[in-house]
Design a protein around this motif. Structure first.
Motif, PDB file in Angstrom:
ATOM      1  N   UNK A  31       0.812  -1.153   0.182  1.00 45.99           N
ATOM      2  CA  UNK A  31       0.100  -0.091  -0.161  1.00 45.99           C
ATOM      3  C   UNK A  31       0.868   1.077  -0.011  1.00 45.99           C
ATOM      4  N   UNK A  32       0.386   2.308  -0.746  1.00 45.04           N
ATOM      5  CA  UNK A  32       0.951   3.409  -0.533  1.00 45.04           C
ATOM      6  C   UNK A  32       0.066   4.384   0.536  1.00 45.04           C
ATOM      7  N   UNK A  33       0.943   4.883   1.343  1.00 44.66           N
ATOM      8  CA  UNK A  33       0.346   5.768   2.592  1.00 44.66           C
ATOM      9  C   UNK A  33       1.231   6.672   2.961  1.00 44.66           C
ATOM     10  N   UNK A  34       0.691   7.886   3.270  1.00 47.44           N
ATOM     11  CA  UNK A  34       1.627   8.924   3.733  1.00 47.44           C
ATOM     12  C   UNK A  34       2.754   8.638   4.857  1.00 47.44           C
ATOM     13  N   UNK A  35       2.485   8.004   5.600  1.00 48.12           N
ATOM     14  CA  UNK A  35       3.528   7.755   6.604  1.00 48.12           C
ATOM     15  C   UNK A  35       4.734   7.104   6.261  1.00 48.12           C
ATOM     16  N   UNK A  36       4.685   6.245   4.883  1.00 47.76           N
ATOM     17  CA  UNK A  36       5.777   5.793   4.221  1.00 47.76           C
ATOM     18  C   UNK A  36       6.296   6.370   3.129  1.00 47.76           C
ATOM     19  N   UNK A  37       5.830   7.569   2.749  1.00 46.27           N
ATOM     20  CA  UNK A  37       6.137   8.269   1.622  1.00 46.27           C
ATOM     21  C   UNK A  37       6.224   7.314   0.296  1.00 46.27           C
ATOM     22  N   UNK A  39       5.238   3.328  -1.571  1.00 42.62           N
ATOM     23  CA  UNK A  39       4.706   1.963  -1.173  1.00 42.62           C
ATOM     24  C   UNK A  39       5.596   1.086  -0.300  1.00 42.62           C
ATOM     25  N   UNK A  40       4.760   0.422   0.634  1.00 43.74           N
ATOM     26  CA  UNK A  40       5.342  -0.307   1.609  1.00 43.74           C
ATOM     27  C   UNK A  40       4.504  -1.432   1.890  1.00 43.74           C
ATOM     28  N   UNK A  41       5.309  -2.654   2.326  1.00 41.57           N
ATOM     29  CA  UNK A  41       4.542  -3.828   2.723  1.00 41.57           C
ATOM     30  C   UNK A  41       3.918  -3.690   4.059  1.00 41.57           C
ATOM     31  N   UNK A  42       2.527  -3.865   4.147  1.00 40.39           N
ATOM     32  CA  UNK A  42       1.777  -3.672   5.515  1.00 40.39           C
ATOM     33  C   UNK A  42       0.950  -4.796   5.928  1.00 40.39           C
ATOM     34  N   UNK A  43       0.730  -4.932   7.167  1.00 38.46           N
ATOM     35  CA  UNK A  43      -0.097  -6.184   7.544  1.00 38.46           C
ATOM     36  C   UNK A  43      -0.603  -5.554   9.100  1.00 38.46           C
ATOM     37  N   UNK A  44      -1.841  -5.365   8.940  1.00 36.75           N
ATOM     38  CA  UNK A  44      -2.512  -4.670  10.104  1.00 36.75           C
ATOM     39  C   UNK A  44      -2.014  -3.248  10.382  1.00 36.75           C
ATOM     40  N   UNK A  45      -1.350  -2.932  11.559  1.00 34.20           N
ATOM     41  CA  UNK A  45      -0.727  -1.592  11.896  1.00 34.20           C
ATOM     42  C   UNK A  45       0.758  -1.851  11.656  1.00 34.20           C
ATOM     43  N   UNK A  46       1.073  -2.957  11.240  1.00 32.49           N
ATOM     44  CA  UNK A  46       2.772  -3.066  11.083  1.00 32.49           C
ATOM     45  C   UNK A  46       3.234  -2.913   9.631  1.00 32.49           C
ATOM     46  N   UNK A  47       4.049  -2.212   9.334  1.00 40.86           N
ATOM     47  CA  UNK A  47       4.812  -2.048   8.290  1.00 40.86           C
ATOM     48  C   UNK A  47       6.154  -2.484   7.933  1.00 40.86           C
ATOM     49  N   UNK A  48       6.607  -2.685   6.804  1.00 38.77           N
ATOM     50  CA  UNK A  48       8.044  -2.861   6.492  1.00 38.77           C
ATOM     51  C   UNK A  48       8.641  -1.562   5.864  1.00 38.77           C
ATOM     52  N   UNK A  49       9.106  -0.537   6.568  1.00 35.81           N
ATOM     53  CA  UNK A  49       9.596   0.690   6.173  1.00 35.81           C
ATOM     54  C   UNK A  49      10.679   1.186   7.182  1.00 35.81           C
ATOM     55  N   UNK A  51      12.753   4.796   7.823  1.00 35.16           N
ATOM     56  CA  UNK A  51      12.959   5.983   7.242  1.00 35.16           C
ATOM     57  C   UNK A  51      14.494   6.475   7.033  1.00 35.16           C
ATOM     58  N   UNK A  52      15.387   5.501   7.511  1.00 38.31           N
ATOM     59  CA  UNK A  52      16.521   5.646   7.418  1.00 38.31           C
ATOM     60  C   UNK A  52      17.127   4.963   6.167  1.00 38.31           C
ATOM     61  N   UNK A  53      16.399   4.025   5.773  1.00 39.77           N
ATOM     62  CA  UNK A  53      16.804   3.475   4.533  1.00 39.77           C
ATOM     63  C   UNK A  53      15.664   3.231   3.478  1.00 39.77           C
ATOM     64  N   UNK A  54      15.438   4.234   2.471  1.00 43.39           N
ATOM     65  CA  UNK A  54      14.224   4.212   1.842  1.00 43.39           C
ATOM     66  C   UNK A  54      14.148   2.970   0.798  1.00 43.39           C
ATOM     67  N   UNK A  55      15.329   2.435   0.382  1.00 41.81           N
ATOM     68  CA  UNK A  55      15.407   1.223  -0.155  1.00 41.81           C
ATOM     69  C   UNK A  55      14.931   0.012   0.532  1.00 41.81           C
ATOM     70  N   UNK A  56      14.804  -0.218   1.733  1.00 43.31           N
ATOM     71  CA  UNK A  56      14.142  -1.161   2.498  1.00 43.31           C
ATOM     72  C   UNK A  56      12.752  -1.337   2.019  1.00 43.31           C
ATOM     73  N   UNK A  57      11.855  -0.625   2.015  1.00 44.18           N
ATOM     74  CA  UNK A  57      10.673  -0.613   1.585  1.00 44.18           C
ATOM     75  C   UNK A  57      10.361  -1.114   0.140  1.00 44.18           C
ATOM     76  N   UNK A  58      11.292  -0.813  -0.501  1.00 43.91           N
ATOM     77  CA  UNK A  58      11.218  -1.157  -2.108  1.00 43.91           C
ATOM     78  C   UNK A  58      11.785  -2.684  -2.206  1.00 43.91           C
ATOM     79  N   UNK A  59      12.621  -2.872  -1.377  1.00 42.02           N
ATOM     80  CA  UNK A  59      13.266  -4.495  -1.322  1.00 42.02           C
ATOM     81  C   UNK A  59      12.175  -5.217  -0.772  1.00 42.02           C
ATOM     82  N   UNK A  60      11.414  -4.735  -0.047  1.00 46.54           N
ATOM     83  CA  UNK A  60      10.235  -5.580   0.639  1.00 46.54           C
ATOM     84  C   UNK A  60       9.077  -5.619  -0.422  1.00 46.54           C
ATOM     85  N   UNK A  61       8.826  -4.759  -1.001  1.00 43.87           N
ATOM     86  CA  UNK A  61       7.692  -4.713  -2.224  1.00 43.87           C
ATOM     87  C   UNK A  61       8.334  -5.847  -3.229  1.00 43.87           C
TER      88      UNK A  61
END
Length: 105
Positions: A31-37, A39-49, A51-61
């Motif tokens: 999902x793409x939401x403002x708190x992750x700036x 796309x990020x992988x999300x499950x419930x209230x948890x997310x794989x994001x 902020x110090x490593x923007x590539x982490x969310x991309x790698x998880x996607x």
């Protein structure tokens, strides 16, 4: 055709995605939401994001798509929702057991 996969053979982002899904009844979404700036992988209230490593969310996607190819995840009710397969549940449980054995979780 099944690819032979072990918990240890997965990349860290792939392991993180499986762990996240396992903690959320086997389901997650991209999902793409403002708190992750972005796309990020999300499950419930948890997310794989991270902020110090923007590539982490991309790698998880990207890991989600790899896990689909490995038949550990499948598309859920919508194209951006995914769920663990039976084999994905097995690997997820092994990862959780390894994390508990190492003292991390």
């Amino acid at each position: 055709m099944h690819t032979i996969v072990t918990a240890e053979s997965l990349k860290p982002a792939e392991q993180d995605v499986l762990n996240l899904a396992g903690r959320n009844k086997g389901q997650l979404e991209i999902a793409h939401r403002s708190d992750t700036h972005g796309h990020a992988v999300r499950a419930g209230k948890d997310k794989l994001y991270d902020p110090q490593d923007p590539l982490y969310a991309q790698n998880c996607c990207e890991a989600v798509h790899t896990l689909i190819e490995l038949q550990l995840l499948r598309t859920g009710t919508t194209p951006k929702h995914f769920e663990l397969t039976n084999f994905g549940w097995q690997i997820s449980r092994k990862l959780t057991a390894h994390a508990k054995h190492r003292g991390t979780n």
